[in-house]
Design a protein around this motif. Structure first.
Motif, short mmCIF file in Angstrom:
data_model
loop_
_atom_site.label_atom_id
_atom_site.label_comp_id
_atom_site.label_asym_id
_atom_site.label_seq_id
_atom_site.Cartn_x
_atom_site.Cartn_y
_atom_site.Cartn_z
N ALA A 72 0.81 -1.23 0.00
CA ALA A 72 0.00 0.00 0.00
C ALA A 72 0.84 1.28 0.00
CB ALA A 72 -0.95 -0.03 1.20
N ASN A 73 2.15 1.19 -0.30
CA ASN A 73 2.99 2.40 -0.22
C ASN A 73 2.47 3.54 -1.10
OD1 ASN A 73 4.80 0.09 0.48
ND2 ASN A 73 6.28 1.73 0.85
N ALA A 74 2.17 3.20 -2.36
CA ALA A 74 1.80 4.26 -3.32
C ALA A 74 0.52 4.95 -2.87
CB ALA A 74 1.65 3.66 -4.71
N GLU A 75 -0.45 4.14 -2.41
CA GLU A 75 -1.73 4.69 -1.97
C GLU A 75 -1.54 5.60 -0.73
OE1 GLU A 75 -4.43 1.48 -1.00
OE2 GLU A 75 -5.55 2.81 0.36
N ARG A 76 -0.71 5.15 0.22
CA ARG A 76 -0.51 5.94 1.45
C ARG A 76 0.07 7.32 1.12
NH1 ARG A 76 -3.61 2.59 3.35
NH2 ARG A 76 -2.89 0.76 4.48
N ILE A 77 1.09 7.32 0.25
CA ILE A 77 1.76 8.59 -0.07
C ILE A 77 0.83 9.48 -0.90
CG2 ILE A 77 3.68 9.60 -1.39
CD1 ILE A 77 4.57 8.56 1.32
N ALA A 78 0.10 8.87 -1.83
CA ALA A 78 -0.81 9.67 -2.68
C ALA A 78 -1.86 10.37 -1.81
CB ALA A 78 -1.48 8.77 -3.71
N ARG A 79 -2.37 9.65 -0.81
CA ARG A 79 -3.39 10.26 0.06
C ARG A 79 -2.80 11.37 0.93
NH1 ARG A 79 -7.02 5.49 2.49
NH2 ARG A 79 -8.05 7.12 3.63
N ARG A 80 -1.58 11.17 1.40
CA ARG A 80 -0.96 12.21 2.23
C ARG A 80 -0.69 13.47 1.38
NH1 ARG A 80 -0.71 15.67 4.66
NH2 ARG A 80 0.68 16.36 6.32
N ARG A 81 -0.27 13.23 0.14
CA ARG A 81 0.00 14.37 -0.75
C ARG A 81 -1.31 15.12 -1.03
NH1 ARG A 81 3.76 15.79 -4.73
NH2 ARG A 81 4.97 13.87 -4.48
N ALA A 82 -2.38 14.37 -1.31
CA ALA A 82 -3.67 15.01 -1.60
C ALA A 82 -4.17 15.79 -0.39
CB ALA A 82 -4.69 13.95 -2.02
N ALA A 83 -3.97 15.22 0.81
CA ALA A 83 -4.42 15.91 2.03
C ALA A 83 -3.67 17.24 2.17
CB ALA A 83 -4.19 15.03 3.25
N ARG A 84 -2.37 17.21 1.89
CA ARG A 84 -1.61 18.45 2.01
C ARG A 84 -2.08 19.47 0.97
NH1 ARG A 84 4.29 19.63 -0.03
NH2 ARG A 84 3.17 19.08 -1.92
N ASP A 85 -2.21 19.03 -0.28
CA ASP A 85 -2.56 19.97 -1.35
C ASP A 85 -3.99 20.49 -1.20
OD1 ASP A 85 -0.04 19.45 -2.16
OD2 ASP A 85 -0.58 18.22 -3.90
N ASP A 86 -4.94 19.57 -0.91
CA ASP A 86 -6.34 19.98 -0.85
C ASP A 86 -6.61 20.92 0.33
OD1 ASP A 86 -6.58 18.30 -2.97
OD2 ASP A 86 -7.68 16.72 -1.91
N ASN A 87 -5.79 20.78 1.37
CA ASN A 87 -6.04 21.60 2.57
C ASN A 87 -5.06 22.76 2.71
OD1 ASN A 87 -8.25 19.99 3.54
ND2 ASN A 87 -6.73 18.40 3.92
N ALA A 88 -4.34 23.07 1.64
CA ALA A 88 -3.34 24.15 1.71
C ALA A 88 -4.02 25.46 2.09
CB ALA A 88 -2.62 24.28 0.37
N TRP A 89 -5.29 25.63 1.66
CA TRP A 89 -6.00 26.89 1.96
C TRP A 89 -6.18 27.10 3.47
CZ3 TRP A 89 -10.65 27.03 4.57
CH2 TRP A 89 -11.34 25.82 4.68
#
Ligand code: FAQ
Length: 324
Positions: free
Chosen positions: A290-307
């Motif tokens: 699940a490495n790719a999925e874990r990192i992709a979700r963490r990246r999305a959380a950072r980007d989507d919540n940057a505001w």
């Protein structure tokens, strides 16, 4: 207890040898190093590496169990799971704060996590297909975390050691809720018991890998132990964990998936089979299930919540300006 900071004239020459001597004396006396104290660059770097990896593990570790938040089997189970996952977020925050006392920048650490320049625990790269996984994570993964982290409450770096005290108290609750969930399932239907056994079969070996490579293949252990960052070796803690888990498995009524697991009457410790270190290496180098999925979700959380970060930063700046 930390030693008093070494005084030196603001514009005088830096006596590195004297500072090193004082640092060594503090470590030898078993006292604490605090953020204001001089420390060798290697000590600072090692701490940032370990504390950042630890923080990343707590934050990524929210995902495998978090996947069950919307489909927990009852309101009670959902409330317990929600509290646990929120605790993991809190642990990540204490740990990032501890890393900041060493001069690390939190946004930079997150960047290093999602660009794979820093690691997080191998254990969070395995999937959670059934609700028994939630119980087994609590029992085995939090159990291993406690075994590893209780000695870190005596780590030589003050902010890390103090963060560990609260983290360990919360991990103890996590471990008990996992064990209680599994006990309940084991009193249930044959299908529920089979689900628990299946989850134990999948998580046992990865939980042994959490303690890191064997001592003779652990490049950081000797120096980290000399500095008092780590208090025990990887193999010592792994053995302690096996000895602790075997009687718990017996009470639960599950079989640990290791035919070589046996009590050695001469030592009172359990012998166990060979760990698949190739699997461990694959997982920590990014090729786990699940490495790719874990990192992709963490990246999305950072980007989507940057505001949110931007708004909070602007708000803090406005308040600072108003107060000036
Ligand atoms: N996974 O020389 P060593 C939790 C790396 S929190 C990935 O032996 P060291 C709570 C190691 O970093 C779980 N990488 O290293 C929870 C190094 O790589 P590097 C996290 C690993 O630092 C529960 C290389 O291998 N806990 O579970 C692993 O002296 C439920 C060579 O290894 C901590 O972080 C691994 N398993 O010893 C949350 C505790 N093992 O950096 C949610 C603090 C080793 O040179 C749900 N950390 N590596 O590229 C430690 O005690 C130590 O860092 C060790 C590793 C023991 C993990």
């Amino acid at each position: 207890m930390s030693a008093p900071a070494l005084e030196r004239p603001a514009d005088g020459p830096v006596d590195t040898a004297a500072l090193q001597q004082q640092f060594d004396a503090v470590i030898a006396a078993g006292h604490r190093i605090e953020p204001r104290d001089w420390m060798p660059e290697g000590y600072r770097k090692t701490l940032i590496r370990q504390i950042a990896q630890h923080a990343h593990s707590e934050i990524i570790g929210m995902q495998p169990e978090g996947d069950w938040l919307l489909s927990a089997p009852s309101l009670r189970r959902k409330a317990i799971l929600l509290a646990k996952v929120q605790d993991e977020a809190g642990h990540g925050m204490y740990l990032y704060s501890a890393a900041e006392t060493l001069g690390a920048d939190r946004a930079d650490l997150t960047d290093k996590l999602i660009t794979r320049k820093q690691k997080y625990s191998s254990i969070f790269n395995y999937p959670t297909p059934t609700y028994a996984d939630v119980g087994v994570i609590g029992w085995l993964v939090d159990g291993a975390a406690i075994c590893n982290q209780v000695p870190l409450c005596r780590s030589s770096y003050g902010p890390y050691a103090r963060a560990m005290i609260r983290v360990c108290k919360e991990e103890s609750f996590h471990q008990r809720q996992g064990y209680e969930l599994l006990m309940t399932m084991m009193r249930g239907t044959p299908e529920q018991r089979a689900m628990v056994q299946d989850a134990v079969d999948r998580w046992w070996w990865p939980s042994l890998m959490m303690f890191g490579p064997p001592d003779d293949d652990s490049p950081n252990s000797a120096q980290s132990m000399a500095w008092g960052i780590k208090r025990h070796s990887n193999d010592e803690l792994r053995q302690r964990y096996v000895d602790m888990s075997v009687p718990q498995a017996e009470v639960l009524g599950v079989t640990l998936p290791d035919p070589e697991l046996a009590l050695d009457p001469a030592t009172g410790r359990h012998r166990f089979g060979a760990i698949d270190w190739d699997e461990f290496k694959q997982v920590i180098s990014g090729s786990g299930p699940a490495n790719a999925e874990r990192i992709a979700r963490r990246r999305a959380a950072r980007d989507d919540n940057a505001w949110v970060t931007e708004a909070a930063t602007a708000y803090a700046a406005k308040h600072a300006a108003d107060a000036a």
